[in-house]
Design a protein around this motif. Sequence first.
Motif, PDB file in Angstrom:
ATOM      1  N   SER A  71       0.822  -1.214   0.000  1.00 59.69           N
ATOM      2  CA  SER A  71       0.000   0.000   0.000  1.00 59.69           C
ATOM      3  C   SER A  71       0.856   1.264   0.000  1.00 59.69           C
ATOM      4  N   GLU A  72       1.958   1.263   0.737  1.00 62.55           N
ATOM      5  CA  GLU A  72       2.848   2.431   0.755  1.00 62.55           C
ATOM      6  C   GLU A  72       3.549   2.607  -0.591  1.00 62.55           C
ATOM      7  N   ILE A  73       3.932   1.518  -1.208  1.00 64.00           N
ATOM      8  CA  ILE A  73       4.562   1.583  -2.532  1.00 64.00           C
ATOM      9  C   ILE A  73       3.561   2.145  -3.538  1.00 64.00           C
ATOM     10  N   GLN A  74       2.321   1.685  -3.456  1.00 63.06           N
ATOM     11  CA  GLN A  74       1.303   2.166  -4.391  1.00 63.06           C
ATOM     12  C   GLN A  74       1.028   3.660  -4.198  1.00 63.06           C
ATOM     13  N   LYS A  75       0.978   4.119  -2.957  1.00 62.34           N
ATOM     14  CA  LYS A  75       0.796   5.560  -2.703  1.00 62.34           C
ATOM     15  C   LYS A  75       1.941   6.351  -3.329  1.00 62.34           C
ATOM     16  N   TYR A  76       3.155   5.874  -3.129  1.00 65.27           N
ATOM     17  CA  TYR A  76       4.326   6.564  -3.671  1.00 65.27           C
ATOM     18  C   TYR A  76       4.294   6.586  -5.200  1.00 65.27           C
ATOM     19  N   LEU A  77       4.022   5.435  -5.818  1.00 61.64           N
ATOM     20  CA  LEU A  77       3.997   5.392  -7.279  1.00 61.64           C
ATOM     21  C   LEU A  77       2.864   6.229  -7.861  1.00 61.64           C
ATOM     22  N   THR A  78       1.760   6.358  -7.143  1.00 62.32           N
ATOM     23  CA  THR A  78       0.675   7.243  -7.581  1.00 62.32           C
ATOM     24  C   THR A  78       1.191   8.674  -7.688  1.00 62.32           C
ATOM     25  N   GLU A  79       1.989   9.100  -6.706  1.00 58.53           N
ATOM     26  CA  GLU A  79       2.606  10.432  -6.758  1.00 58.53           C
ATOM     27  C   GLU A  79       3.570  10.538  -7.938  1.00 58.53           C
ATOM     28  N   VAL A  80       4.428   9.540  -8.097  1.00 58.28           N
ATOM     29  CA  VAL A  80       5.418   9.549  -9.178  1.00 58.28           C
ATOM     30  C   VAL A  80       4.729   9.611 -10.534  1.00 58.28           C
ATOM     31  N   PHE A  81       3.679   8.816 -10.717  1.00 61.90           N
ATOM     32  CA  PHE A  81       2.986   8.777 -12.002  1.00 61.90           C
ATOM     33  C   PHE A  81       2.277  10.094 -12.303  1.00 61.90           C
ATOM     34  N   GLY A  82       2.105  10.931 -11.305  1.00 65.44           N
ATOM     35  CA  GLY A  82       1.506  12.247 -11.501  1.00 65.44           C
ATOM     36  C   GLY A  82       2.514  13.331 -11.852  1.00 65.44           C
ATOM     37  N   LEU A  83       3.800  12.998 -11.899  1.00 65.86           N
ATOM     38  CA  LEU A  83       4.844  13.974 -12.217  1.00 65.86           C
ATOM     39  C   LEU A  83       5.139  13.925 -13.716  1.00 65.86           C
ATOM     40  N   ASP A  84       4.697  14.942 -14.433  1.00 65.88           N
ATOM     41  CA  ASP A  84       4.852  14.948 -15.886  1.00 65.88           C
ATOM     42  C   ASP A  84       6.303  14.802 -16.323  1.00 65.88           C
ATOM     43  N   PHE A  85       7.239  15.459 -15.640  1.00 69.07           N
ATOM     44  CA  PHE A  85       8.637  15.394 -16.064  1.00 69.07           C
ATOM     45  C   PHE A  85       9.219  13.991 -15.910  1.00 69.07           C
ATOM     46  N   VAL A  86       8.680  13.198 -14.977  1.00 70.04           N
ATOM     47  CA  VAL A  86       9.138  11.818 -14.802  1.00 70.04           C
ATOM     48  C   VAL A  86       8.506  10.915 -15.854  1.00 70.04           C
ATOM     49  N   MET A  87       7.241  11.131 -16.122  1.00 69.69           N
ATOM     50  CA  MET A  87       6.486  10.197 -16.952  1.00 69.69           C
ATOM     51  C   MET A  87       6.633  10.420 -18.451  1.00 69.69           C
ATOM     52  N   VAL A  88       7.193  11.544 -18.853  1.00 68.79           N
ATOM     53  CA  VAL A  88       7.427  11.758 -20.276  1.00 68.79           C
ATOM     54  C   VAL A  88       8.540  10.805 -20.731  1.00 68.79           C
ATOM     55  N   GLY A  89       8.419  10.307 -21.930  1.00 69.54           N
ATOM     56  CA  GLY A  89       9.465   9.423 -22.444  1.00 69.54           C
ATOM     57  C   GLY A  89       8.968   8.005 -22.644  1.00 69.54           C
ATOM     58  N   ASN A  90       9.869   7.181 -23.179  1.00 64.91           N
ATOM     59  CA  ASN A  90       9.556   5.787 -23.486  1.00 64.91           C
ATOM     60  C   ASN A  90      10.566   4.875 -22.816  1.00 64.91           C
ATOM     61  N   THR A  91      10.068   3.742 -22.343  1.00 65.95           N
ATOM     62  CA  THR A  91      10.902   2.778 -21.639  1.00 65.95           C
ATOM     63  C   THR A  91      10.969   1.481 -22.423  1.00 65.95           C
ATOM     64  N   GLU A  92      12.169   0.888 -22.447  1.00 62.98           N
ATOM     65  CA  GLU A  92      12.349  -0.417 -23.069  1.00 62.98           C
ATOM     66  C   GLU A  92      13.191  -1.294 -22.157  1.00 62.98           C
ATOM     67  N   GLN A  93      12.670  -2.459 -21.823  1.00 65.43           N
ATOM     68  CA  GLN A  93      13.450  -3.433 -21.052  1.00 65.43           C
ATOM     69  C   GLN A  93      14.452  -4.070 -22.010  1.00 65.43           C
ATOM     70  N   THR A  94      15.729  -4.065 -21.626  1.00 62.85           N
ATOM     71  CA  THR A  94      16.770  -4.545 -22.534  1.00 62.85           C
ATOM     72  C   THR A  94      17.345  -5.900 -22.138  1.00 62.85           C
ATOM     73  N   SER A  95      17.129  -6.347 -20.902  1.00 58.09           N
ATOM     74  CA  SER A  95      17.597  -7.682 -20.521  1.00 58.09           C
ATOM     75  C   SER A  95      16.843  -8.164 -19.283  1.00 58.09           C
ATOM     76  N   ILE A  96      16.893  -9.483 -19.115  1.00 56.07           N
ATOM     77  CA  ILE A  96      16.317 -10.107 -17.923  1.00 56.07           C
ATOM     78  C   ILE A  96      17.163 -11.338 -17.587  1.00 56.07           C
ATOM     79  N   LYS A  97      17.506 -11.477 -16.313  1.00 56.66           N
ATOM     80  CA  LYS A  97      18.279 -12.625 -15.826  1.00 56.66           C
ATOM     81  C   LYS A  97      17.581 -13.187 -14.598  1.00 56.66           C
ATOM     82  N   PHE A  98      17.574 -14.504 -14.499  1.00 55.72           N
ATOM     83  CA  PHE A  98      16.979 -15.195 -13.358  1.00 55.72           C
ATOM     84  C   PHE A  98      18.078 -15.886 -12.563  1.00 55.72           C
ATOM     85  N   LYS A  99      18.065 -15.690 -11.257  1.00 58.29           N
ATOM     86  CA  LYS A  99      19.029 -16.332 -10.361  1.00 58.29           C
ATOM     87  C   LYS A  99      18.247 -17.065  -9.277  1.00 58.29           C
ATOM     88  N   LYS A 100      18.262 -18.388  -9.344  1.00 59.01           N
ATOM     89  CA  LYS A 100      17.522 -19.179  -8.362  1.00 59.01           C
ATOM     90  C   LYS A 100      18.259 -19.169  -7.026  1.00 59.01           C
TER      91      LYS A 100
END
Length: 160
Positions: A71-100
């Motif tokens: 719930s605290e993470i969601q409150k924080y991200l709600t604030e972040v997602f409301g910041l236009d300067f943060v949310m402008v732009g495009n994101t691409e995931q470039t790699s993923i690694k799994f470590k068991k």
Amino acid sequence: MRQILLTLIIVIGSHSGFSQNISELESLKIASKIDDWNKAWEIKDAELACKWYSENADFTNAFGFNRIGKSEIQKYLTEVFGLDFVMVGNTEQTSIKFKKISNNAILVITTVERRGQKSSDNKDLGIRRTSHYRLFEKTNDWFITAHLISDARSIKTEKH
């Protein structure tokens, strides 16, 4: 929690053979949960971004802001997602690694490139590269119990 996560990264990093023991089905389940996070950033949906956090998850972003619990993470991200300067732009995931780590714990490391993001004073940040270290633990399903984001910041950029 961060110290434990960093210790695990060091220990697991020296035993890279662990990643070979993750079934394709389990890796696909976990990857789809990370895809939810990525989609949430595109559509600015904090609820979707937090869907797979455990109730007591430990989250630290690239700037050191720490939140405990879904719930605290969601409150924080709600604030972040409301910041236009943060949310402008495009994101691409470039790699993923799994470590068991165990049958019920997997460390997933993803790298991301973000283009077009601005600083708080509206200056272009150029290409921003981040790494996400997520510890997934399985009870009845896989949930994120720790998430640490690191930022490979350009030394030419004074601030984000």
